[in-house]
Motif scaffolding. Structure first.
Motif, PDB file in Angstrom:
ATOM      1  N   PHE A 111       0.865  -1.181   0.000  1.00  0.00           N
ATOM      2  CA  PHE A 111       0.000   0.000   0.000  1.00  0.00           C
ATOM      3  C   PHE A 111       0.901   1.230   0.000  1.00  0.00           C
ATOM      4  CE2 PHE A 111      -2.152   3.244   2.746  1.00  0.00           C
ATOM      5  CZ  PHE A 111      -3.087   3.638   1.814  1.00  0.00           C
ATOM      6  N   ILE A 112       0.880   1.981  -1.106  1.00  0.00           N
ATOM      7  CA  ILE A 112       1.695   3.184  -1.242  1.00  0.00           C
ATOM      8  C   ILE A 112       0.761   4.366  -1.478  1.00  0.00           C
ATOM      9  CG2 ILE A 112       3.582   4.325  -2.456  1.00  0.00           C
ATOM     10  CD1 ILE A 112       4.448   1.788  -1.063  1.00  0.00           C
ATOM     11  N   PRO A 142       7.820  13.205  -4.025  1.00  0.00           N
ATOM     12  CA  PRO A 142       6.465  12.646  -4.176  1.00  0.00           C
ATOM     13  C   PRO A 142       6.506  11.369  -5.005  1.00  0.00           C
ATOM     14  CG  PRO A 142       6.513  15.000  -4.689  1.00  0.00           C
ATOM     15  CD  PRO A 142       7.937  14.548  -4.615  1.00  0.00           C
ATOM     16  N   LEU A 143       5.712  10.391  -4.606  1.00  0.00           N
ATOM     17  CA  LEU A 143       5.736   9.089  -5.275  1.00  0.00           C
ATOM     18  C   LEU A 143       4.633   8.909  -6.303  1.00  0.00           C
ATOM     19  CD1 LEU A 143       6.580   6.722  -2.280  1.00  0.00           C
ATOM     20  CD2 LEU A 143       8.127   7.884  -3.863  1.00  0.00           C
ATOM     21  N   GLY A 144       3.673   9.841  -6.386  1.00  0.00           N
ATOM     22  CA  GLY A 144       2.602   9.708  -7.366  1.00  0.00           C
ATOM     23  C   GLY A 144       1.547   8.720  -6.915  1.00  0.00           C
ATOM     24  N   GLU A 145       0.503   8.617  -7.716  1.00  0.00           N
ATOM     25  CA  GLU A 145      -0.627   7.742  -7.404  1.00  0.00           C
ATOM     26  C   GLU A 145      -0.169   6.296  -7.256  1.00  0.00           C
ATOM     27  OE1 GLU A 145      -4.642   6.962  -6.572  1.00  0.00           O
ATOM     28  OE2 GLU A 145      -3.619   8.881  -6.890  1.00  0.00           O
ATOM     29  N   ARG A 146      -0.446   5.698  -6.075  1.00  0.00           N
ATOM     30  CA  ARG A 146      -0.092   4.313  -5.743  1.00  0.00           C
ATOM     31  C   ARG A 146       1.395   4.036  -5.906  1.00  0.00           C
ATOM     32  NH1 ARG A 146      -2.915   0.698  -9.323  1.00  0.00           N
ATOM     33  NH2 ARG A 146      -3.241   2.464 -10.724  1.00  0.00           N
ATOM     34  N   GLY A 147       2.220   5.095  -5.870  1.00  0.00           N
ATOM     35  CA  GLY A 147       3.661   4.912  -5.931  1.00  0.00           C
ATOM     36  C   GLY A 147       4.167   4.421  -7.265  1.00  0.00           C
ATOM     37  N   GLY A 194       9.683  -3.675  -7.578  1.00  0.00           N
ATOM     38  CA  GLY A 194      10.642  -4.099  -6.563  1.00  0.00           C
ATOM     39  C   GLY A 194      10.915  -3.011  -5.541  1.00  0.00           C
ATOM     40  N   GLU A 195      11.012  -1.769  -6.006  1.00  0.00           N
ATOM     41  CA  GLU A 195      11.260  -0.657  -5.079  1.00  0.00           C
ATOM     42  C   GLU A 195      10.077  -0.449  -4.137  1.00  0.00           C
ATOM     43  OE1 GLU A 195      14.256   2.011  -7.911  1.00  0.00           O
ATOM     44  OE2 GLU A 195      12.089   2.285  -7.992  1.00  0.00           O
ATOM     45  N   ARG A 196       8.866  -0.663  -4.630  1.00  0.00           N
ATOM     46  CA  ARG A 196       7.699  -0.562  -3.748  1.00  0.00           C
ATOM     47  C   ARG A 196       7.734  -1.658  -2.680  1.00  0.00           C
ATOM     48  NH1 ARG A 196       5.031   0.598  -8.702  1.00  0.00           N
ATOM     49  NH2 ARG A 196       4.026  -1.451  -8.808  1.00  0.00           N
TER      50      ARG A 196
END
Length: 579
Positions: A423-424, A467-472, A478-480
C-alpha cells in the motif's frame, strides 16, 4: 420504508444541536409571523383608507413603515434561520461521516474483500451527503412552510372562518397527493441509488486498472458496460421526474385553481348576504397563493426525503455489520512465539474450510518459510498469524495467549507485515515510510539500509521528500516492495510477516530482499510466504502446504534429502517458482 431505527439515524444528530435548532425555530416563527402580517396590513389599507378614499399622509406613512418593517424582519429571519439550519446540517453530516468511516475502518477483512471499493466510497460520501440534503432542503423547507401554513390558516380564521375552511380543503387533498407520490416514486428512488453505487464502483475499477485495460484493449468493453449503467440510471431518474411532474406541481396547481374558484364563489355569496369587504378578498387570494406554494414546496421536497430514506437504509445496513472482534488483553508481549493447535479456518460464506487441522510451533526468532501451490492456504494462514481473520476452530496462541484475546495495540507493537501488493500513498517517500510513526532521521536511515534502499534514496531528486505519485507508480515494483519492507523494519518489530514479497520482483531486488532477511535472522520471528524457493533457502524451517493442510515441514536441507518429499519435488521443478 421509514422505521424507528432509520428515524433515529436521521434525527439523532439534531439532538446534539438542540440550542441551535431551538434558535432556528424561533427565527422561523418570527419570520412567519412577519410574513403573514403583509396581506393583513394590505387588507387594512384597502378597507380602511383606499375604499373610503381616506388618503391622509400620517396614517398611510405609518402603515407603509410598518409594512416595510415586517417584510424586512421576515427576510432577515428567513436568512438567519437558513444559516442556522445549514450549520446544523453540516455538523450532523460531519458527525455521521466520522461515525460511518470509523465503523468501516474496523470492519472484518472479509467485508472489504466482498464489497467493491466504489460502493464503499459511495456509502461514506454520497449517502451521508443525501442526509445533509435532508436537513437543509427537506427539514428546513418543511418546517418553514409548515409554520407559514399554520400562520396563514390562523390569520384566515381570524378574518373569515367560512372562507378559511374553503381554503383549508387544499391540505387533505395535498396529503393524498403526497401519499400517492411516495408510493409511486419509492421503488424508482431505490433503483436510482443502486445504479449510482454501481456507477461509482465501475469508475473506481476502471481508473484503478486503466493500464491493464489499455494494454489488453478493453477500454471499449468497459465503456460499454458503464454506458449501460448510465442509460439505466437515466431512465430511472426520468421515471422519478415524470412522477414528480404529474403528482406534485401540476396536480397541486390544478387543485389550487379549483379552490380559488370556490373561494371566489364563497366571497360572492358573502357579498350578497352581508357585503364582504374587498380587502378580505385580496388577503384571502394572496394567502391562498401562499398556501399553495408551501404545499408544493413540501411535496417537491419529498423526493429528497425518499432519497435520504434510501441512503439512511444503506448506511444502517453498513453500520449493522459487526465490527472485527478485538481483544482487551493489554499485557505486553514477552515472547514472540506462536503455537497453532488443530487450527481450522473457513472464509465468510464459504462451504468448506480453507485451512484444516493445522498444528505448528514457531519459536521466537525462527525464520519459517511457507510454500505450496496457489490456493494451498499460505496467505490465509499469514492473515491469521497477523490477527486479520478470526480462527474458526482450534487455537492460535501468541506468547501463550489466544491471539483473539490480545488488544490490537499490543499486537501492533510487536508485529509488522509486508503484503504482496504494498500500500503506497500518493504523498512523499518520507510519509510512506513513517505512515503515522514518529521517528528520527537516524532510525529512518537504518531502516532504509536494512531494506537495501539506500541507492534509491540517493537517486531520487528530493530524497525522502520526493512525491511518489498515485499508488507509488513512479517506483518500480521491486522498489515498492523494498519500501514496504523498510516501513515494517522502521517499527523494529519482533514478528515480521511477508506475503510473497518476491513474487513480482527482478533478480536484483530478490537478492536485496534475501540479504535483508538474512540480516534479521535470529533477531526477529519471521514467517515468509515464498513464491520463489530461493527466498527461503536460509530458513530455519520450511512448511509445505497443500489444500489447507501441512503435508511436510522441516529444515530446508533435511527436506531436500528426501527425493520422495513434496519440497524436493517443488525445488526440482523447472522454474523453481510456485504457480
Amino acid at each position: 420504508m421509514i422505521n424507528r431505527r432509520l428515524l433515529a439515524l436521521m434525527l439523532r444528530p439534531l439532538m446534539h444541536n438542540r440550542r441551535r435548532l431551538l434558535l432556528a425555530i424561533v427565527l422561523l416563527l418570527t419570520a412567519t409571523a412577519m410574513d403573514v402580517m403583509g396581506p393583513w396590513l394590505t387588507k387594512h389599507y384597502i378597507d380602511t383608507y383606499l375604499v373610503p378614499r381616506d388618503l391622509r399622509v400620517e396614517p398611510l406613512t405609518l402603515l407603509l413603515a410598518l409594512y416595510v418593517a415586517t417584510q424586512g424582519l421576515a427576510a432577515l429571519g428567513r436568512y438567519l434561520q437558513t444559516l442556522y439550519f445549514a450549520r446544523i446540517a453540516l455538523d450532523a453530516v460531519h458527525a455521521l461521516r466520522r461515525r460511518v468511516f470509523r465503523h468501516v475502518m474496523h470492519l472484518p477483512q472479509h467485508v472489504h474483500d466482498a464489497t467493491p471499493t466504489g460502493e464503499m466510497v459511495a456509502r461514506v460520501t454520497n449517502d451521508t451527503d443525501d442526509l445533509r440534503e435532508l436537513y437543509v432542503e427537506f427539514l428546513a423547507t418543511v418546517l418553514q412552510n409548515l409554520m407559514l401554513l399554520i400562520g396563514i390558516l390562523i390569520a384566515m380564521a381570524l378574518m373569515d372562518v367560512k372562507l378559511m375552511l374553503i381554503a383549508a380543503t387544499l391540505i387533505p387533498v395535498a396529503a393524498v397527493i403526497i401519499w400517492g407520490y411516495q408510493r409511486a416514486s419509492g421503488p424508482a428512488a431505490v433503483e436510482v441509488r443502486r445504479l449510482r453505487a454501481g456507477q461509482n464502483a465501475r469508475i473506481n475499477e476502471a481508473i484503478g486498472g486503466m493500464s491493464v485495460l489499455q494494454a489488453f484493449n478493453q477500454t471499449e468493453r468497459f465503456r460499454a458496460r458503464y454506458h449501460d449503467l448510465n442509460v439505466a440510471q437515466y431512465h430511472a431518474r426520468l421515471h422519478t421526474i415524470r412522477i414528480s411532474a404529474l403528482l406534485l406541481r401540476s396536480a397541486l396547481d390544478l387543485v389550487g385553481v379549483i379552490i380559488l374558484a370556490a373561494l371566489l364563489i364563497g366571497y360572492g355569496v358573502d357579498s350578497l348576504v352581508g357585503g364582504a369587504e374587498i380587502g378580505v378578498l385580496y388577503a384571502f387570494v394572496t394567502w391562498l397563493g401562499r398556501v399553495s406554494e408551501p404545499l408544493i414546496e413540501i411535496t417537491q421536497r419529498f423526493n429528497i426525503f425518499q432519497q435520504a430514506g434510501v441512503a439512511g437504509t444503506r448506511l444502517l445496513s453498513l453500520l449493522d455489520r459487526p465490527q472485527a472482534a478485538a481483544g482487551d488483553d493489554n499485557r505486553a508481549i514477552e515472547s514472540a512465539d506462536y503455537r497453532l493447535e488443530t487450527l481450522a479456518f473457513r472464509h465468510h460464506g464459504a462451504d468448506h474450510n480453507t485451512l484444516d487441522d493445522v498444528t505448528l510451533d514457531i519459536p521466537e526468532g525462527r525464520f519459517i518459510g511457507l510454500v505450496g501451490h496457489t490456493g494451498s492456504g499460505k496467505s490465509t494462514l499469514l492473515d491469521l498469524l497477523g490477527g486479520l481473520q478470526p480462527v474458526t476452530k482450534g487455537r492460535l496462541l501468541l506468547d501463550g495467549r489466544p491471539i483473539e484475546t490480545l488488544s490490537p495495540s499490543v499486537i501492533n507493537t510487536v508485529m509488522a507485515s509486508v503484503p504482496q501488493e504494498p500500500f503506497i500513498r500518493s504523498t512523499t517517500l518520507r510519509d510512506n515510510l513513517l505512515m503515522g510513526l514518529e521517528a528520527d532521521e537516524a532510525s529512518m536511515a537504518r531502516a532504509l539500509d536494512e531494506a537495501q534502499l539506500r541507492e534509491l534514496i540517493d537517486r531520487l531528486p528530493d530524497g525522502l521528500d520526493t512525491p511518489l505519485g498515485e499508488r507509488g507508480l513512479t517506483l518500480s515494483t521491486g522498489e515498492r516492495q523494498l519500501l514496504a519492507l523498510a516501513r515494517a523494519l522502521l517499527r523494529q518489530p519482533r514478528i515480521l510477516l511477508l506475503d510473497e514479497a518476491t513474487a513480482s520482483v527482478d533478480s536484483l531486488t530478490e537478492s536485496r530482499l534475501n540479504r535483508a532477511l538474512a540480516g534479521l535472522k535470529g533477531r526477529v520471528t519471521m514467517v515468509v510466504v515464498a513464491h520463489r524457493l530461493s527466498t527461503i533457502a536460509r530458513a530455519d524451517e520450511v512448511v509445505v502446504m497443500q489444500a489447507g493442510q501441512i503435508i511436510e515441514h522441516g529444515a530446508p536441507g533435511q527436506l531436500l534429502d528426501n527425493p520422495e518429499g513434496a519440497y524436493y519435488r517443488l525445488w526440482h521443478q523447472p522454474s523453481n517458482d510456485l504457480n
